[in-house]
Design an enzyme around this catalytic site. Sequence first.
Site, PDB file in Angstrom:
ATOM      1  N   GLY A  81      43.187  44.127  45.830  1.00  0.00           N
ATOM      2  CA  GLY A  81      43.815  45.387  45.435  1.00  0.00           C
ATOM      3  C   GLY A  81      45.253  45.136  45.025  1.00  0.00           C
ATOM      4  O   GLY A  81      45.923  44.256  45.572  1.00  0.00           O
ATOM      5  N   ASP A  90      36.353  32.256  41.346  1.00  0.00           N
ATOM      6  CA  ASP A  90      37.567  32.704  42.010  1.00  0.00           C
ATOM      7  C   ASP A  90      37.589  32.229  43.471  1.00  0.00           C
ATOM      8  O   ASP A  90      38.614  31.770  43.973  1.00  0.00           O
ATOM      9  CB  ASP A  90      37.618  34.234  41.927  1.00  0.00           C
ATOM     10  CG  ASP A  90      38.953  34.771  42.368  1.00  0.00           C
ATOM     11  OD1 ASP A  90      39.969  34.330  41.785  1.00  0.00           O
ATOM     12  OD2 ASP A  90      38.998  35.580  43.310  1.00  0.00           O
ATOM     13  N   LYS A 112      40.036  29.556  45.586  1.00  0.00           N
ATOM     14  CA  LYS A 112      40.739  29.885  46.832  1.00  0.00           C
ATOM     15  C   LYS A 112      40.452  28.849  47.915  1.00  0.00           C
ATOM     16  O   LYS A 112      41.387  28.393  48.596  1.00  0.00           O
ATOM     17  CB  LYS A 112      40.321  31.269  47.318  1.00  0.00           C
ATOM     18  CG  LYS A 112      40.881  32.378  46.439  1.00  0.00           C
ATOM     19  CD  LYS A 112      40.311  33.728  46.836  1.00  0.00           C
ATOM     20  CE  LYS A 112      40.885  34.830  45.968  1.00  0.00           C
ATOM     21  NZ  LYS A 112      40.148  36.085  46.092  1.00  0.00           N
ATOM     22  N   THR A 167      50.728  37.398  36.198  1.00  0.00           N
ATOM     23  CA  THR A 167      49.678  37.348  35.185  1.00  0.00           C
ATOM     24  C   THR A 167      48.528  36.490  35.707  1.00  0.00           C
ATOM     25  O   THR A 167      48.590  35.960  36.814  1.00  0.00           O
ATOM     26  CB  THR A 167      50.196  36.699  33.890  1.00  0.00           C
ATOM     27  OG1 THR A 167      50.340  35.296  34.128  1.00  0.00           O
ATOM     28  CG2 THR A 167      51.536  37.275  33.468  1.00  0.00           C
TER      29      THR A 167
END
Length: 814
Positions: free
Chosen positions: A796, A677, A681, A554
């Site tokens: 992806g 995002d 990272k 999730t």
Amino acid sequence: MQVLKFGGTSVANSKNISLVKDIVATNADQQAIVVVSALGGITDLLLQTAALASDQHTAYKEILKEIEDRHLQTIKELLPIHSQSKVLSRVKSELNILETLLEGAFLIGEITPKLSDKIVSYGELLSSYIISEFFISKGLNATYKDSRELIKTDTAYGKALVDFELTNRLCNDFFNDHTANVTVMAGFIASSKQGDSTTLGRGGSDFSAAIIAAAVNAEILQIWTDVSGMYTANPKIVKQAKAIPHISYEEAMELSHFGAKVLYAPTIQPVLTKGISIVIKNTFEPEASGTLITQSKNEQGKTVRGISHVGNIALLSLEGPGMVGIPGISKRFFEVLSLAEISVVLITQASSEHSICVGISALDIDKAVALVNSAFEYEIERNKIKPVIAEKDMAIIALVGDNMKSHQGLSGKMFSTLGRNNVNIRAIAQGASERNISAVISEGDVKKALNSLHEEFFEENIKQLNLFVMGVGNVGSKFLRQIQQQKKYLKDNLKLNIRVIGISNSRTMLFDETGITLKNWEERLANGEKANQEEFMARVKQLNYRNSIFVDNTASSEVSDTYTNYLKNSISVVTCNKIACSSAYDTYRELKHLAREYGSPFLFETNVGAGLPIIDTLKNLIASGDKVLKIQAVLSGSLNFIFNNFNKTNTFSDIVEQAMAEGYTEPDPKIDLSGIDVMRKILILARESGNVLELADIENQSFLPEESLNTTNNEDFFQALEKYEDDFQKLYNDAVAADSKLKYVAQYENGKASVGLQQIPKGHDFYNLEGSDNIVLFYTERYPNQPMIIKGAGAGADVTASGIFADIIRIGNF
Ligand code: ADP
Ligand code: ASP
Ligand code: MG
């Protein structure tokens, strides 16, 4: 002569008794003694009805009725009508006596051990008589013999001691000039010299058969039961357990002593002395070869032959400074227990002599505590010894094997396996014969402990991983499909058996202890119970499987908040959810710390670069002593896709929409476009490189117009993008004019990190980055000028799912 014993399940009803007859008939070429148990469950019912009657509960009558019905129905189903009346009338008259005995107990409100034995003896008395009549009706040359006339004991009711001399003589006298081909006898029951019924202890029919086999010097003792032999562990608890083809008397005795109830432990001794082999066979699968128990040594050189457990154990510990160097404390301690007839199952004493700890049956614990405390009253009052400590709900697990003594490291392997699976060991003992190593653990951990040990010692290579999957959207469903496709390959090649035990989405959840079939999980999940985070975790803990892995697919902070709890219970966590590792540094550090402390891996490879092995490579560099100097990276597959496809012929918002549709963005695309995002990272990479950094420390010059950043839903966000289309076109045109491409770059150097859109000139490593690919350049002490480069598909659902999969396999190889 051979002796065949059939247990409770084998004679539970008319159908099973017919199978028993077939087995006896095929063995009928030589004389046989057939020893039978009570119809399955009847002994328990007899004990219950006796207990109720003596408590003056009239409910005892209902149970008595059930006992009557089962016997009468069995007779009616087994015997032809013309032979029924004789058998029915004898059984009914026996049942009348039983009723009178129970009425007696009811009226007095008390039951003596002697009366109790008389009452339970009816189970075997009736079954053996009915079965003998059935055999006769089927044309077998059979007779019935009352075991009480042959097996003689003392009057220790409930578990009487056999007078072997007398018993052997009576058996020989009887069988020496006995001609019937098949003699049916009751197991479990015997009688005292005065002629009163006695019993040989629960499970004692095996023992009866062994006593008779030894007395008549039988060629073999066959124990027919409901499993195909003595297994490497109780097959009802360990699914992978296998029947042991050949085992020594001593090993079998040790296993049954520690709970392998397929054979009642005292059974071995009489046949061992005579060198009679025992074979354990399955009434319901007579063609299976079963287990042969003989004198012969363990030829295959196997070290551990089986694992067993005894439940319902309590630990009793006596400790205190007054015990050191004072002789006689242990003697007094054991004397108290022995005088009270409390049998000690396991003993450990610390070498400091500071404490003695014994395992006894939980039924005896209250009595034991009172007796020991009063025996040491003097020392306890003077604080030389502490009041005895009792711990209930314990179990003993034991590894058994004749060859264990000649192998080092077995106990180390046993304890590290248990430790790795968060099974707390309370006490340890190694039998003097070195044929067993036992450990006391909590009753609730038995299933997990047996399965982990079985995997470690018997399944040699196959390791079972038990997955609990939260989130089955884009990534989660692909992940489940990949498991389904790879399951066989992993088992055959990597020796990993992956089972999905639980699945949940935000609406429903589904559990299946045998492993969810991955063909139709969608349908089953849709019909599952209502989803609930806490309940999900409670179930994972309660199932208490070894190698449990919680998989978070999730993007929810509610889910990532639960990781600490999983890790603390030695449940590994694999996640593609970035929230935990990119929230406050303390949270990140705590999770890493818990993973180490509880030996439960916490893996999040897919947090950066989807399936690319970026974090794993970084970990390996650091572990091998390298130091990161600088990181430069394009880490957003979605932004790379967007800027690779955005040009004069389309609009920025269309491209964003396309990226979203193809699964390259987070459900909220603003998380990607705002740079958040990518910040997360690079933060994770900086932290994994060993730096203390917070998200707020990262510089972010957003290329998005302020207005779009302030929107609160996707629709408004897209409208804002449309409104500023000209600005986006300008960004594009400027880059083309400078012979460059737009790339969203993350950078880390000297403790500082930044993210932002950059014009990348031709010739740069980033210039030709295709589609949604990611690239990371690690400049380290070992790679100072030519960085280590990792490049490839970085977004992806498919590659993310395979990255999660890779983490699972890492845990499997751990
Ligand atoms: P019976 O009524 O035939 O005497 P039991 O119930 O006494 O049968 O014993 C058979 C049962 O023993 C099996 O069903 C199984 O649950 C249990 N068991 C425990 N440990 C083992 C083991 N190591 N191998 C086989 N069976 C075991
Ligand atoms: N019927 C007895 C019991 O249940 C003895 C046996 O089955 O071995 O304990
Ligand atoms: Mg039994």
